[in-house]
Motif scaffolding. Structure first.
Motif, mmCIF file in Angstrom:
data_model
loop_
_atom_site.group_PDB
_atom_site.id
_atom_site.type_symbol
_atom_site.label_atom_id
_atom_site.label_comp_id
_atom_site.label_asym_id
_atom_site.label_seq_id
_atom_site.Cartn_x
_atom_site.Cartn_y
_atom_site.Cartn_z
ATOM 1 N N ARG A 1 -14.484 -1.513 -6.545
ATOM 2 C CA ARG A 1 -14.452 -0.169 -5.981
ATOM 3 C C ARG A 1 -13.025 0.202 -5.590
ATOM 4 O O ARG A 1 -12.243 -0.630 -5.139
ATOM 5 C CB ARG A 1 -15.366 -0.053 -4.761
ATOM 6 C CG ARG A 1 -16.843 -0.309 -5.034
ATOM 7 C CD ARG A 1 -17.708 0.260 -3.923
ATOM 8 N NE ARG A 1 -17.704 1.711 -3.955
ATOM 9 C CZ ARG A 1 -18.572 2.452 -4.649
ATOM 10 N NH1 ARG A 1 -19.511 1.874 -5.380
ATOM 11 N NH2 ARG A 1 -18.514 3.767 -4.619
ATOM 12 N N THR A 2 -12.719 1.486 -5.741
ATOM 13 C CA THR A 2 -11.402 1.983 -5.345
ATOM 14 C C THR A 2 -11.365 2.244 -3.848
ATOM 15 O O THR A 2 -12.403 2.432 -3.211
ATOM 16 C CB THR A 2 -11.073 3.283 -6.083
ATOM 17 O OG1 THR A 2 -12.041 4.283 -5.729
ATOM 18 C CG2 THR A 2 -11.084 3.063 -7.586
ATOM 19 N N ARG A 3 -10.166 2.250 -3.306
ATOM 20 C CA ARG A 3 -10.006 2.685 -1.927
ATOM 21 C C ARG A 3 -10.186 4.197 -1.860
ATOM 22 O O ARG A 3 -10.000 4.902 -2.861
ATOM 23 C CB ARG A 3 -8.610 2.321 -1.416
ATOM 24 C CG ARG A 3 -8.343 0.834 -1.298
ATOM 25 C CD ARG A 3 -6.905 0.598 -0.853
ATOM 26 N NE ARG A 3 -6.569 -0.826 -0.870
ATOM 27 C CZ ARG A 3 -5.366 -1.297 -1.100
ATOM 28 N NH1 ARG A 3 -4.350 -0.472 -1.337
ATOM 29 N NH2 ARG A 3 -5.133 -2.600 -1.098
ATOM 30 N N LYS B 1 0.822 -1.221 0.000
ATOM 31 C CA LYS B 1 0.000 0.000 0.000
ATOM 32 C C LYS B 1 0.851 1.263 0.000
ATOM 33 O O LYS B 1 0.611 2.211 0.748
ATOM 34 C CB LYS B 1 -0.953 -0.001 1.202
ATOM 35 C CG LYS B 1 -1.931 -1.157 1.212
ATOM 36 C CD LYS B 1 -2.875 -1.091 2.403
ATOM 37 C CE LYS B 1 -3.823 -2.286 2.409
ATOM 38 N NZ LYS B 1 -4.766 -2.250 3.564
ATOM 39 N N GLN B 2 1.862 1.276 -0.848
ATOM 40 C CA GLN B 2 2.720 2.451 -0.974
ATOM 41 C C GLN B 2 1.916 3.588 -1.617
ATOM 42 O O GLN B 2 1.349 3.422 -2.690
ATOM 43 C CB GLN B 2 3.917 2.109 -1.852
ATOM 44 C CG GLN B 2 5.023 3.134 -1.858
ATOM 45 C CD GLN B 2 5.948 2.985 -0.670
ATOM 46 O OE1 GLN B 2 5.877 3.758 0.264
ATOM 47 N NE2 GLN B 2 6.820 2.001 -0.701
ATOM 48 N N SER B 3 1.828 4.718 -0.956
ATOM 49 C CA SER B 3 1.035 5.819 -1.503
ATOM 50 C C SER B 3 1.716 6.404 -2.739
ATOM 51 O O SER B 3 2.948 6.460 -2.822
ATOM 52 C CB SER B 3 0.832 6.907 -0.450
ATOM 53 O OG SER B 3 2.067 7.507 -0.112
ATOM 54 N N LYS B 4 0.904 6.836 -3.687
ATOM 55 C CA LYS B 4 1.396 7.470 -4.913
ATOM 56 C C LYS B 4 0.584 8.733 -5.141
ATOM 57 O O LYS B 4 -0.647 8.706 -5.103
ATOM 58 C CB LYS B 4 1.260 6.520 -6.105
ATOM 59 C CG LYS B 4 2.028 5.216 -5.952
ATOM 60 C CD LYS B 4 1.779 4.302 -7.137
ATOM 61 C CE LYS B 4 2.519 2.974 -6.977
ATOM 62 N NZ LYS B 4 1.968 2.161 -5.866
ATOM 63 N N THR B 5 1.290 9.844 -5.382
ATOM 64 C CA THR B 5 0.628 11.136 -5.572
ATOM 65 C C THR B 5 0.820 11.607 -7.004
ATOM 66 O O THR B 5 1.935 11.561 -7.538
ATOM 67 C CB THR B 5 1.184 12.184 -4.584
ATOM 68 O OG1 THR B 5 0.955 11.724 -3.245
ATOM 69 C CG2 THR B 5 0.490 13.525 -4.780
ATOM 70 N N THR C 1 -3.967 11.404 -4.413
ATOM 71 C CA THR C 1 -3.109 10.408 -3.786
ATOM 72 C C THR C 1 -3.889 9.124 -3.579
ATOM 73 O O THR C 1 -4.970 9.129 -2.982
ATOM 74 C CB THR C 1 -2.567 10.898 -2.432
ATOM 75 O OG1 THR C 1 -1.811 12.101 -2.634
ATOM 76 C CG2 THR C 1 -1.661 9.845 -1.797
ATOM 77 N N ILE C 2 -3.344 8.011 -4.085
ATOM 78 C CA ILE C 2 -3.987 6.709 -3.938
ATOM 79 C C ILE C 2 -2.997 5.724 -3.318
ATOM 80 O O ILE C 2 -1.796 5.974 -3.268
ATOM 81 C CB ILE C 2 -4.473 6.164 -5.302
ATOM 82 C CG1 ILE C 2 -3.301 5.981 -6.275
ATOM 83 C CG2 ILE C 2 -5.528 7.092 -5.903
ATOM 84 C CD1 ILE C 2 -3.682 5.324 -7.586
#
Length: 203
Positions: free
Chosen positions: A102-104, A71-75, A137-138
């Motif tokens: 569905r997306t988080r 779950k590494q965040s990406k912006t 950011t996901i």
């Protein structure tokens, strides 16, 4: 172990070779901008996307960065068609239903300006006279996810630039530029110390 931060330009493959047979149709690849042997990309960016791409010579580090389970965040900074209203932005924040589920929840905010260099070639403003910049950011890595999310709420993505992956940021890199960071692997404690912690301490 070494980690390389690259600003991948628009219309460049996130790999070192192009499998097309006809050399006259060869697309730009990572080999055109980063002459470092023995490194591989941790994840990827689409051919028509730009921004931060991480590369390393360490397989375990590549796995930690690219595996969705971490779950590494990406912006991303995203230029979309039109002017999304608050309802569209809130839908992106909450969750949208894509074909693969569905997306988080995501973090989304409107930007007054992108703070990025102009793309080469630039966006055709005659075809797209009204656009909006968003920062999104996901913590997922589905195929073309951000583009699908913005299209789902009625505002297709026109330009997409990744500006951060976890703690690493694009800051200071122009398109095609890269820099190296040397990381030190954490020291493992002696085997006896590991067993002691696993058993715990009697009181």
């Amino acid at each position: 172990m070494n980690l390389y931060l690259l600003h991948k330009p628009y219309r460049m493959l996130s790999q070192f070779t192009d499998r097309r047979v006809d050399e006259s149709e060869r697309r730009a690849t990572l080999a055109d901008v980063i002459p470092v042997p023995g490194v591989y990309a941790a994840g990827r960016l689409d051919y028509d996307s730009e921004g931060l791409l991480l590369l390393s010579d360490d397989g375990e580090l590549i796995h930690r960065i690219s595996d969705p389970r971490h779950k590494q965040s990406k912006t991303y900074r995203v230029q979309v068609e039109g002017e999304p209203g608050e309802a569209a932005l809130q839908a992106l924040r909450d969750s949208v239903a894509l074909k693969d589920g569905r997306t988080r929840p995501a973090k989304v905010r409107r930007l007054a300006e992108s703070g990025l260099p102009e793309r080469d070639p630039p966006l055709d403003t005659r075809r797209h006279p009204r656009t909006t910049w968003l920062e999104l950011t996901i913590t997922e890595g589905r195929n073309r996810q951000v583009r699908r999310m913005t299209a789902h709420v009625g505002h297709p993505t026109l330009r997409l630039v990744r500006v951060a992956i976890g703690p690493w940021r694009l800051d200071g890199l122009a398109p095609g530029e890269w820099r190296r960071e040397t990381l030190h692997a954490p020291r493992r404690p002696p085997a006896g110390a590991r067993r002691g912690r696993a058993r715990g301490v009697r009181r």
